[in-house]
Scaffold this active site. Structure first.
Site, PDB file in Angstrom:
ATOM      1  N   HIS A  86      -5.434  14.462  -1.021  1.00 33.06           N
ATOM      2  CA  HIS A  86      -4.057  14.958  -1.060  1.00 33.06           C
ATOM      3  C   HIS A  86      -3.517  14.797  -2.475  1.00 33.06           C
ATOM      4  CE1 HIS A  86      -2.992  14.621   3.512  1.00 33.06           C
ATOM      5  NE2 HIS A  86      -4.061  15.349   3.268  1.00 33.06           N
ATOM      6  N   TYR A 212       7.288  12.813   4.344  1.00 30.09           N
ATOM      7  CA  TYR A 212       8.160  11.640   4.526  1.00 30.09           C
ATOM      8  C   TYR A 212       9.589  12.170   4.656  1.00 30.09           C
ATOM      9  CZ  TYR A 212       4.472   8.360   3.116  1.00 30.09           C
ATOM     10  OH  TYR A 212       3.324   7.610   3.050  1.00 30.09           O
ATOM     11  N   PRO A 304       4.819  -0.346   6.509  1.00 32.76           N
ATOM     12  CA  PRO A 304       3.833   0.737   6.341  1.00 32.76           C
ATOM     13  C   PRO A 304       4.288   1.907   5.467  1.00 32.76           C
ATOM     14  CG  PRO A 304       4.766   0.773   8.556  1.00 32.76           C
ATOM     15  CD  PRO A 304       5.290  -0.462   7.895  1.00 32.76           C
ATOM     16  N   LYS A 308       0.577   0.840   1.658  1.00 31.97           N
ATOM     17  CA  LYS A 308       0.000  -0.044   0.648  1.00 31.97           C
ATOM     18  C   LYS A 308      -0.881  -1.160   1.230  1.00 31.97           C
ATOM     19  CE  LYS A 308       1.320   1.458  -3.332  1.00 31.97           C
ATOM     20  NZ  LYS A 308       0.412   2.612  -3.262  1.00 31.97           N
ATOM     21  N   TYR A 398       2.762   5.379  -5.690  1.00 31.91           N
ATOM     22  CA  TYR A 398       2.040   5.829  -4.498  1.00 31.91           C
ATOM     23  C   TYR A 398       0.529   5.867  -4.750  1.00 31.91           C
ATOM     24  CZ  TYR A 398       1.713   8.063   0.059  1.00 31.91           C
ATOM     25  OH  TYR A 398       1.449   8.320   1.383  1.00 31.91           O
TER      26      TYR A 398
END
Ligand code: PHB
Length: 404
Positions: A86, A212, A304, A308, A398
């Site tokens: 991704h 998200y 979550p 990580k 991220y």
């Protein structure tokens, strides 16, 4: 008449690893490559671990750890062939999706590859290499970590065992018993007034990358697993009972959280699994006491959001294996303090990142000050997606920080 139980069967190894999840198995794998014998103990069975759904995103460094340390031994790099690369994520708010392009911003991608698959790969590697793995054992107890450590346990047939070692690695997860053996520890925690409701469902993908979502009804995350099975989450009350939620109710809730002017909606299907996930931030220090060291969730837990947890555990173990190999070779366990310093620097960055992403996207129930926090949150999201610097900060966090 008194009955005496038989003496325990005794074994000797160099390092006992308590916990046979990804962190414990990777420790055992890397030490094996350095010529150091280990015994891995876990109360759970392999089947229990393989069927517990966990998060699914790997940072590029985690992928490299799997592909460059002989986990696959030339037999096809499953993470690359079965995982999905991704190049970014979508941030969705105000009824619209905004793409954050990690490839463009920081030249890195993440991989959607569930933790259960990481476990399977590491378990196969250790089995292939003749690793001493003992799953489904009971009464695991660690003794004498300040002098000469011993771990006692009962095997599946009820027979007692004792393993002596130079070092014990506590990789026994978020409900760690090993962490209680660290005398004089400090625990830093943050509780949140919400949890995540997680589902696995049989449906086609609704989006090519993770979405998200911040909505007036709270957070939602649209993730994927395969072409026909998807993983999704929505923010809920920590006391929510998954059995109170019919498929229809789940879909109504998820659809209403992602709905917006662009007409985005989720492809629905039967819900295969539903559960409420714990949600907290936690760090314990020190991570070493005598001949015991903690790694992964045993030492720290993150919420979550941002995925990580597994990445941090793998990063811990990469440093731990390197430092432990040196400490054992030089017979100087004080060298292990280097592990603590290097690992904790990353842990606190990840703590901040997970906390920040959580507060950016979740609704704090009943916060004082009217809608101040709601509107401030939208202000922050708007600055983030309209600023190259803001988006780059998100992309850096991220995709993960380099391991020192
Ligand atoms: C998942 O796919 O399970 C997942 C992905 C990203 C997260 C959390 C969970 O932040």
């Amino acid at each position: 008449m008194t009955t005496t139980s038989p003496p325990p069967a005794t074994h000797r190894t160099r390092v006992v690893v308590v916990g046979g999840g990804p962190a414990g198995l990777l420790t055992s794998h890397l030490l094996h490559r350095a010529g150091i014998d280990t015994v891995v103990l876990d109360r759970r069975t392999v089947h229990e671990i393989e069927t517990t759904h966990r998060a699914g995103i790997l940072e590029p460094d985690s992928v490299r750890l799997l592909t460059e340390t002989g986990v696959y031994d030339g037999g096809g790099q499953r993470v690359l062939t079965e995982g999905d690369r991704h190049g970014g994520i979508f941030l969705r708010f105000g009824g619209r999706s905004h793409h954050v392009d990690f490839e463009r911003l920081v030249g890195a991608s993440v991989w959607l590859y569930p933790q259960t698959e990481v476990f399977t790969d590491l378990h196969r590697a250790r089995t292939r290499d003749g690793g001493d793995l003992r799953y489904g054992v009971a009464d695991v107890q660690v003794h004498d970590v300040e002098t000469s450590p011993r771990v006692t346990y009962t095997d599946a047939d009820g027979s007692p065992h004792e393993v002596t070692a130079e070092v014990v690695v506590g990789a026994d997860g978020s409900r760690s018993a090993c962490r209680n053996l660290v005398a004089g520890n400090t625990r830093y925690t943050r509780e949140y007034p919400f949890a995540w409701f997680g589902i696995l469902c049989e449906a086609p993908k609704s989006a090519p990358e993770l979405v998200y979502t911040r909505s007036d009804r709270g957070f939602a995350l649209i993730s994927q697993r395969t072409d026909s099975v998807q993983r999704m989450y929505f923010q809920c009350d920590p006391a929510e009972n998954p059995d109170d939620w019919s498929d229809d109710r789940i879909w109504d809730e998820l659809q209403s959280r992602v709905a917006g002017e662009d007409g985005f909606s989720l492809a629905e299907g039967p819900v295969l699994d539903r559960s409420v996930l714990p949600f907290r931030s936690f760090v314990q220090t020190p991570v070493r006491h005598g001949r015991l060291v903690l790694a992964g969730d045993a030492a720290h837990t993150v919420p979550p959001t941002g995925a990580k947890g597994l990445n941090l555990a793998l990063a811990d173990v990469r440093v731990l294996a390197e430092v432990l190999e040196r400490a054992l070779r030089k017979e100087d366990l004080d060298l292990l303090d280097e592990y603590a310093d290097r690992a904790l620097a990353r842990v606190w960055k990840a703590q901040h990142f997970s906390y920040w992403l959580t507060t950016l996207l979740h609704r704090a129930p009943g916060a004082p000050g009217g809608d101040f926090d709601e509107l401030r949150q939208l202000g922050e999201l708007n600055s983030l997606v309209s600023s190259e610097a803001g988006s780059t900060y998100l992309a850096e966090g991220y995709t993960g920080w380099p391991t020192r």
